[in-house]
Scaffold this motif. Structure first.
Motif, PDB file in Angstrom:
ATOM      1  N   ASP A  95       0.866  -1.226  -0.115  1.00  0.00           N
ATOM      2  CA  ASP A  95      -0.023   0.002   0.033  1.00  0.00           C
ATOM      3  C   ASP A  95       0.842   1.346   0.106  1.00  0.00           C
ATOM      4  OD1 ASP A  95      -3.010  -1.028   0.398  1.00  0.00           O
ATOM      5  OD2 ASP A  95      -1.839  -2.145   1.707  1.00  0.00           O
ATOM      6  N   CYS A  96       1.874   1.273   0.609  1.00  0.00           N
ATOM      7  CA  CYS A  96       2.885   2.434   0.676  1.00  0.00           C
ATOM      8  C   CYS A  96       4.161   1.964   1.012  1.00  0.00           C
ATOM      9  CB  CYS A  96       2.475   3.241   1.732  1.00  0.00           C
ATOM     10  SG  CYS A  96       3.231   4.850   1.700  1.00  0.00           S
ATOM     11  N   TYR A  97       5.222   2.316  -0.107  1.00  0.00           N
ATOM     12  CA  TYR A  97       6.775   2.133   0.161  1.00  0.00           C
ATOM     13  C   TYR A  97       7.293   3.256   0.463  1.00  0.00           C
ATOM     14  CZ  TYR A  97      10.657  -0.731  -1.270  1.00  0.00           C
ATOM     15  OH  TYR A  97      11.807  -1.609  -1.129  1.00  0.00           O
ATOM     16  N   LEU A  98       8.083   3.302   1.405  1.00  0.00           N
ATOM     17  CA  LEU A  98       8.911   4.650   1.827  1.00  0.00           C
ATOM     18  C   LEU A  98      10.383   4.382   1.613  1.00  0.00           C
ATOM     19  CD1 LEU A  98       7.052   5.008   5.517  1.00  0.00           C
ATOM     20  CD2 LEU A  98       6.518   6.048   3.152  1.00  0.00           C
ATOM     21  N   ILE A  99      10.969   5.484   1.326  1.00  0.00           N
ATOM     22  CA  ILE A  99      12.632   5.325   1.443  1.00  0.00           C
ATOM     23  C   ILE A  99      12.741   5.563   3.030  1.00  0.00           C
ATOM     24  CG2 ILE A  99      14.683   6.785   0.899  1.00  0.00           C
ATOM     25  CD1 ILE A  99      13.336   7.449  -1.486  1.00  0.00           C
ATOM     26  N   HIS A 100      13.444   4.584   3.700  1.00  0.00           N
ATOM     27  CA  HIS A 100      13.480   4.424   5.014  1.00  0.00           C
ATOM     28  C   HIS A 100      14.350   5.746   5.614  1.00  0.00           C
ATOM     29  CE1 HIS A 100      13.838   1.360   8.410  1.00  0.00           C
ATOM     30  NE2 HIS A 100      13.716   2.403   9.022  1.00  0.00           N
ATOM     31  N   THR A 101      15.314   6.112   5.108  1.00  0.00           N
ATOM     32  CA  THR A 101      16.018   7.452   5.471  1.00  0.00           C
ATOM     33  C   THR A 101      16.456   8.130   4.049  1.00  0.00           C
ATOM     34  OG1 THR A 101      18.434   7.152   5.532  1.00  0.00           O
ATOM     35  CG2 THR A 101      16.902   5.931   7.449  1.00  0.00           C
ATOM     36  N   PRO A 102      17.004   9.295   4.016  1.00  0.00           N
ATOM     37  CA  PRO A 102      17.347   9.989   2.935  1.00  0.00           C
ATOM     38  C   PRO A 102      18.812   9.751   2.578  1.00  0.00           C
ATOM     39  CG  PRO A 102      16.494  11.520   4.456  1.00  0.00           C
ATOM     40  CD  PRO A 102      16.584  10.281   5.088  1.00  0.00           C
ATOM     41  N   PHE A 103      19.356   9.038   3.480  1.00  0.00           N
ATOM     42  CA  PHE A 103      20.946   8.741   3.405  1.00  0.00           C
ATOM     43  C   PHE A 103      21.147   7.655   2.631  1.00  0.00           C
ATOM     44  CE2 PHE A 103      20.225  11.514   7.085  1.00  0.00           C
ATOM     45  CZ  PHE A 103      21.245  12.196   7.087  1.00  0.00           C
ATOM     46  N   ALA A 104      21.861   7.526   1.415  1.00  0.00           N
ATOM     47  CA  ALA A 104      22.503   6.318   0.830  1.00  0.00           C
ATOM     48  C   ALA A 104      23.585   5.668   1.440  1.00  0.00           C
ATOM     49  CB  ALA A 104      22.560   6.613  -0.501  1.00  0.00           C
ATOM     50  N   PHE A 105      23.659   4.710   1.801  1.00  0.00           N
ATOM     51  CA  PHE A 105      24.788   3.859   2.439  1.00  0.00           C
ATOM     52  C   PHE A 105      25.458   3.092   1.115  1.00  0.00           C
ATOM     53  CE2 PHE A 105      23.245   3.241   7.336  1.00  0.00           C
ATOM     54  CZ  PHE A 105      23.122   4.542   7.140  1.00  0.00           C
ATOM     55  N   GLN A 106      26.766   2.624   1.413  1.00  0.00           N
ATOM     56  CA  GLN A 106      27.516   1.770   0.326  1.00  0.00           C
ATOM     57  C   GLN A 106      26.305   0.496  -0.154  1.00  0.00           C
ATOM     58  OE1 GLN A 106      31.685   0.313   1.045  1.00  0.00           O
ATOM     59  NE2 GLN A 106      30.674  -1.681   1.585  1.00  0.00           N
ATOM     60  N   PRO A 107      26.246   0.504  -1.314  1.00  0.00           N
ATOM     61  CA  PRO A 107      25.265  -0.938  -1.649  1.00  0.00           C
ATOM     62  C   PRO A 107      26.066  -2.124  -1.357  1.00  0.00           C
ATOM     63  CG  PRO A 107      26.182   0.342  -3.614  1.00  0.00           C
ATOM     64  CD  PRO A 107      26.592   1.232  -2.457  1.00  0.00           C
ATOM     65  N   GLY A 143       2.284  -0.591 -10.936  1.00  0.00           N
ATOM     66  CA  GLY A 143       0.927  -1.134 -10.291  1.00  0.00           C
ATOM     67  C   GLY A 143       0.766  -1.865  -8.934  1.00  0.00           C
ATOM     68  N   ARG A 144       2.125  -2.305  -8.580  1.00  0.00           N
ATOM     69  CA  ARG A 144       2.346  -3.047  -7.485  1.00  0.00           C
ATOM     70  C   ARG A 144       2.696  -2.553  -6.329  1.00  0.00           C
ATOM     71  NH1 ARG A 144       6.259  -8.120  -7.927  1.00  0.00           N
ATOM     72  NH2 ARG A 144       5.191  -8.649  -5.799  1.00  0.00           N
ATOM     73  N   CYS A 145       2.781  -1.252  -6.239  1.00  0.00           N
ATOM     74  CA  CYS A 145       3.030  -0.037  -5.322  1.00  0.00           C
ATOM     75  C   CYS A 145       1.975   0.882  -5.085  1.00  0.00           C
ATOM     76  CB  CYS A 145       4.345   0.508  -5.428  1.00  0.00           C
ATOM     77  SG  CYS A 145       4.840   1.377  -4.168  1.00  0.00           S
ATOM     78  N   ARG A 146       1.102   0.989  -4.252  1.00  0.00           N
ATOM     79  CA  ARG A 146       0.003   1.812  -4.647  1.00  0.00           C
ATOM     80  C   ARG A 146       0.362   3.253  -4.103  1.00  0.00           C
ATOM     81  NH1 ARG A 146      -4.999  -1.233  -3.892  1.00  0.00           N
ATOM     82  NH2 ARG A 146      -4.432  -3.171  -5.199  1.00  0.00           N
ATOM     83  N   SER A 147       1.268   3.670  -3.146  1.00  0.00           N
ATOM     84  CA  SER A 147       1.645   4.645  -2.923  1.00  0.00           C
ATOM     85  C   SER A 147       3.195   4.988  -2.407  1.00  0.00           C
ATOM     86  CB  SER A 147       0.736   5.686  -1.827  1.00  0.00           C
ATOM     87  OG  SER A 147       0.843   4.836  -0.626  1.00  0.00           O
ATOM     88  N   ILE A 148       3.866   5.954  -2.306  1.00  0.00           N
ATOM     89  CA  ILE A 148       5.213   6.080  -1.909  1.00  0.00           C
ATOM     90  C   ILE A 148       5.389   7.205  -1.148  1.00  0.00           C
ATOM     91  CG2 ILE A 148       6.241   4.815  -3.981  1.00  0.00           C
ATOM     92  CD1 ILE A 148       6.827   7.426  -5.576  1.00  0.00           C
ATOM     93  N   GLY A 149       6.581   7.361  -0.275  1.00  0.00           N
ATOM     94  CA  GLY A 149       6.517   8.394   0.483  1.00  0.00           C
ATOM     95  C   GLY A 149       7.999   8.324   1.171  1.00  0.00           C
TER      96      GLY A 149
END
Length: 316
Positions: free
Chosen positions: A117-129, A164-170
């Motif tokens: 229903d909602c997929y969030l970016i957990h924090t705005p900080f990118a860590f080493q992939p 379509g598999r992710c209804r909303s983002i945040g």
């Protein structure tokens, strides 16, 4: 002056999201537990208590246990998937655009759901992939990833919505300036922003901005996470609680919903789970008292500064 407590429908409040015909139940259940073994039973207890909004994350390392509870409950036939609102989050090590969809698919598999229903970016900080969720150098410092920007990660989330598999983002754990920058550039605006908020951190300015843009603020640690100074021991809160014959926790949670904020509480104790769901509308006067008489201002979790989640212990 006393107030009779009465049943009302505050606990059933739903907030319409700004994209997708989706409504988020204001009363939400968080699934970050110190002891991961309690996850499945706690989620089942929360479903029994009436919770329909569940907040998960790849970083919590228990999506599979949440998935077991959801699957068994749905198979029982009393609750349908469309009755539930399930959020999960993209961890910092997966910010590179090519890593976003695989991370999303993995969360869906673990949660045993066809869509989120909602997929969030957990924090705005990118860590080493990579597979290590907490990459550190020899000195113990976090290894950040300067090779990707937040808007690039956001564009990958927008594509998930298109598919379509992710209804909303945040976004989560984001400051107002970072949020403003994304809103200015986004094709699909954030629907939800999850931040620490409670009577000691009301985030009025962020809330005002979000309301202007139809973004739902979702509060974590709405009771102050049991930290000192203790929100639930605040004189204003305890006095209102006595007047309205509710617990201090129920007062703080009602305050959140009445000012237009959804919240997440987490507990593995059935009585606490039921208490956190059983909220009732506060009188207007009580709302004013919390706004005007509580002057303590404190942030308990420093994640917005570093991208590393963690509550900061403080002495009295």
């Amino acid at each position: 002056m006393s107030y009779e407590s009465f049943y009302d429908d505050l606990r059933d409040t739903r907030f319409a999201l700004n994209h997708g015909a989706v409504e988020m139940p204001a009363v939400g259940f968080g699934t970050l537990f110190r002891d991961l073994s309690v996850t499945t039973q706690a989620v089942k207890d929360a479903l029994d208590a009436g919770f329909r909004h569940f907040d998960c994350a790849e970083r919590y390392r228990n999506e599979d246990s949440v998935g077991v509870a959801i699957k068994e409950t749905l198979e029982g036939g009393k609750i349908r998937r469309e009755d539930l609102f399930i959020t999960t989050k993209l961890w910092n090590t997966n910010h590179r655009p090519e890593r976003v969809q695989p991370a999303f698919e993995a969360s869906c598999r673990r949660l045993q759901v066809d869509y989120i229903d909602c997929y969030l970016i957990h924090t705005p900080f990118a860590f080493q992939p990579g597979d290590n969720q907490d990459p550190r150098d020899e000195q113990g410092n976090v290894i950040y990833d300067s090779g990707v920007t937040l808007i690039e990660t956001w564009r990958a989330l927008e594509r998930l919505v298109d598919e379509g598999r992710c209804r909303s983002i945040g976004l989560s754990d984001v400051t107002l300036p970072a949020l403003q920058a994304i809103v200015a550039e986004a094709r699909i605006k954030p629907a939800v922003v999850q931040v620490e908020s409670h009577p000691y951190l009301p985030e009025w300015e962020l809330l005002e901005f979000c309301k202007q843009h139809g973004i739902i603020v979702l509060a974590f640690a709405p009771l102050g996470h049991g930290m000192e100074p203790n929100v639930l021991e605040d004189e204003v809160i305890t006095w209102i609680a006595r007047r309205v014959q509710k617990t201090p926790a129920q007062v703080a949670l009602a305050w959140a919903v009445q000012r237009g904020v959804a919240f997440l509480t987490t507990s593995a104790t059935p009585s606490h789970i039921r208490e956190n769901f059983d909220i009732s509308t506060l009188p207007h006067r009580a709302m004013l008292e919390i706004k005007e008489e509580i002057t303590t201002r404190i942030r308990f979790n420093s994640v917005v500064e570093t991208g590393v989640p963690g509550f900061i212990p403080r002495k009295k």
